[in-house]
Scaffold this motif. Structure first.
Motif, PDB file in Angstrom:
ATOM      1  N   ALA A  68      -0.056  19.970   4.576  1.00  0.00           N
ATOM      2  CA  ALA A  68       0.957  20.860   4.016  1.00  0.00           C
ATOM      3  C   ALA A  68       0.304  22.087   3.379  1.00  0.00           C
TER       4      ALA A  68
ATOM      5  N   ASP B  62       2.283  11.660   8.776  1.00  0.00           N
ATOM      6  CA  ASP B  62       0.953  11.121   8.488  1.00  0.00           C
ATOM      7  C   ASP B  62       1.058   9.740   7.835  1.00  0.00           C
ATOM      8  N   THR B  63       1.956   9.625   6.866  1.00  0.00           N
ATOM      9  CA  THR B  63       2.149   8.347   6.178  1.00  0.00           C
ATOM     10  C   THR B  63       2.646   7.282   7.148  1.00  0.00           C
TER      11      THR B  63
ATOM     12  N   GLY C 105      -1.440  14.141   4.332  1.00  0.00           N
ATOM     13  CA  GLY C 105      -0.220  14.922   4.494  1.00  0.00           C
ATOM     14  C   GLY C 105      -0.148  16.081   3.513  1.00  0.00           C
TER      15      GLY C 105
ATOM     16  N   PHE D 272       0.823  -1.191   0.000  1.00  0.00           N
ATOM     17  CA  PHE D 272       0.000   0.000   0.000  1.00  0.00           C
ATOM     18  C   PHE D 272       0.866   1.254   0.000  1.00  0.00           C
TER      19      PHE D 272
ATOM     20  N   GLY E 156       5.386  21.235   6.120  1.00  0.00           N
ATOM     21  CA  GLY E 156       4.357  20.488   5.394  1.00  0.00           C
ATOM     22  C   GLY E 156       4.842  19.128   4.916  1.00  0.00           C
ATOM     23  N   ALA E 157       6.088  19.070   4.456  1.00  0.00           N
ATOM     24  CA  ALA E 157       6.650  17.801   3.986  1.00  0.00           C
ATOM     25  C   ALA E 157       6.833  16.851   5.166  1.00  0.00           C
TER      26      ALA E 157
ATOM     27  N   VAL F 225       2.240   2.190  -3.295  1.00  0.00           N
ATOM     28  CA  VAL F 225       1.315   2.742  -4.293  1.00  0.00           C
ATOM     29  C   VAL F 225       0.653   4.037  -3.828  1.00  0.00           C
ATOM     30  N   LEU F 226       1.163   4.652  -2.743  1.00  0.00           N
ATOM     31  CA  LEU F 226       0.635   5.960  -2.336  1.00  0.00           C
ATOM     32  C   LEU F 226       1.324   7.024  -3.189  1.00  0.00           C
ATOM     33  N   PRO F 227       0.609   7.606  -4.146  1.00  0.00           N
ATOM     34  CA  PRO F 227       1.292   8.513  -5.077  1.00  0.00           C
ATOM     35  C   PRO F 227       2.029   9.673  -4.392  1.00  0.00           C
ATOM     36  N   HIS F 228       1.423  10.287  -3.384  1.00  0.00           N
ATOM     37  CA  HIS F 228       2.072  11.455  -2.785  1.00  0.00           C
ATOM     38  C   HIS F 228       3.310  11.054  -1.984  1.00  0.00           C
ATOM     39  N   SER F 229       3.214   9.936  -1.277  1.00  0.00           N
ATOM     40  CA  SER F 229       4.363   9.464  -0.497  1.00  0.00           C
ATOM     41  C   SER F 229       5.514   9.088  -1.429  1.00  0.00           C
TER      42      SER F 229
ATOM     43  N   ASP G 188      -0.235  13.132  -8.215  1.00  0.00           N
ATOM     44  CA  ASP G 188       0.716  12.762  -7.158  1.00  0.00           C
ATOM     45  C   ASP G 188       0.356  13.388  -5.801  1.00  0.00           C
TER      46      ASP G 188
ATOM     47  N   SER H   1       4.956  16.917   7.859  1.00  0.00           N
ATOM     48  CA  SER H   1       3.587  16.484   8.161  1.00  0.00           C
ATOM     49  C   SER H   1       3.198  15.288   7.307  1.00  0.00           C
ATOM     50  N   ALA H   2       3.483  15.378   6.016  1.00  0.00           N
ATOM     51  CA  ALA H   2       3.136  14.297   5.093  1.00  0.00           C
ATOM     52  C   ALA H   2       3.859  13.004   5.485  1.00  0.00           C
TER      53      ALA H   2
ATOM     54  N   ALA I 194       5.985  10.374  -4.403  1.00  0.00           N
ATOM     55  CA  ALA I 194       6.499  11.618  -4.988  1.00  0.00           C
ATOM     56  C   ALA I 194       7.516  12.287  -4.055  1.00  0.00           C
ATOM     57  N   LEU I 195       7.328  12.121  -2.746  1.00  0.00           N
ATOM     58  CA  LEU I 195       8.257  12.733  -1.793  1.00  0.00           C
ATOM     59  C   LEU I 195       9.454  11.821  -1.517  1.00  0.00           C
TER      60      LEU I 195
ATOM     61  N   LEU J 177      11.806  20.589  -1.540  1.00  0.00           N
ATOM     62  CA  LEU J 177      11.065  20.512  -0.272  1.00  0.00           C
ATOM     63  C   LEU J 177      11.423  21.656   0.674  1.00  0.00           C
TER      64      LEU J 177
END
Lengths: 141, 170
Positions: B74, A63-64, B70, A12, A56-57, A15-19, B57, A59-60, A21-22, A44
């Protein structure tokens, strides 16, 4: 059973696109505990004067990592969503260093999972940030 | 001796708007992360609305699909920081300070608490922040985001910020 669950969570994260991407990488995932690393990157940066990563980064990342810890908990379901997350920023992260987040899902009820997390940039004794939060329990069989 | 004070001719509205928009653009453009996230700001007078254009993304749950919590945190933190900085900067700008040479350092986040109210749909999101209290050292800011319907916020947050010391101003 718990092995299966970890496998689900591991896929999982990938396949988390935002995670993704970072640039996050899952390092540890077991029984309600997760560790994820996020490499330093210029895009970043939040403080142009010092090169420090934006909150913010972080935080992401927190959270993940917290979500992963919940999903790996033997009593949690296969899916979760954040209800609330509070982050305290202890100090600025050192520019150029990767951030390592560790999260622990320390209590699970029928409907809610509680987590705490810390993030550091190489020196574990002086965290960059800490977090606490509550997550939903979903898809529980 | 005239019986009245001679006033300066008001500036053309276009000149005022350009100066304000230019200052806002400079403030936002300094932060690489804001550019990376694709966050933009819309200004009406001194009021700012932040815009997070949808991008694949930004997804956190591909099954639903839903925006990453997240990414939304942000977005709110960026909106709070820029709105706070702008609120301090605005009076100086209106006083006609030389803006480019005195761009303020950004406040630093002390803590940030986010409530997730609804899952974020795969489309644009908007946010507005309110500076609840702004002192010499500390500020408290409230911020919330919505998508299609302003009366149905998807996420809200409160944060405390440390203001830059006057000596830190550049």
């Amino acid at each position: 059973m718990s092995v299966d669950r970890s496998h689900i969570a591991k896929n999982f994260i990938d396949v988390l696109p935002h995670s993704r991407a970072l640039g996050m990488k899952l390092e540890v995932l077991e029984q309600g505990k997760a560790q994820i690393v996020m490499p330093y990157a210029e895009h970043l940066i939040g403080d142009p004067d010092t090169g420090v990563i934006h909150g913010g980064a972080i935080s992401a990342l927190m959270d993940t990592c917290a979500g992963a810890a919940v999903m790996s908990h033997p009593e949690a379901g296969a899916a979760t969503a954040t209800l609330d997350l509070r982050i305290d920023y202890m100090r600025s992260a050192t520019p150029g260093e990767a951030i390592v987040a560790k999260a622990e899902c320390y209590h699970v009820t029928r409907n809610v999972a509680f987590i705490r997390a810390t993030a550091h940039d190489g020196r574990e004794d002086v965290p960059v940030a800490t977090a606490t939060g509550a997550f939903t329990i979903e898809g529980k069989s | 001796m005239n019986g009245y004070v001679r006033r300066k001719t008001p500036e053309p509205v276009q000149v005022i708007k350009e100066r304000r928009d230019e200052a806002l653009k400079d403030l936002v453009a300094r932060v690489p992360y804001i550019g990376y996230m694709g966050i933009d700001f819309d200004r009406r007078g001194d009021e700012l609305t932040a815009l997070l254009p949808y991008r694949e993304d930004l997804i956190g749950n591909p099954m639903l699909p839903a925006l990453h919590g997240g990414a939304l945190s942000a977005f709110l933190e960026v909106t709070a920081l820029i709105t706070l900085s702008w609120s301090v900067f605005w009076p100086k700008l209106e006083d006609g300070d030389k803006i480019n040479s005195s761009m303020p350092r950004l406040p630093r986040t002390i803590d940030f608490t986010v409530d997730f109210l609804r899952s974020g749909l795969p489309r644009d999101a908007y946010a507005r922040a309110q500076v609840v209290r702004s002192g010499r050292r500390y500020a408290s800011v409230s911020v919330s985001a919505w998508q299609d319907n302003h009366s149905r916020p998807i996420v809200q947050a409160n944060g405390h910020f440390l203001m830059p010391a006057p000596s830190e101003a550049q």
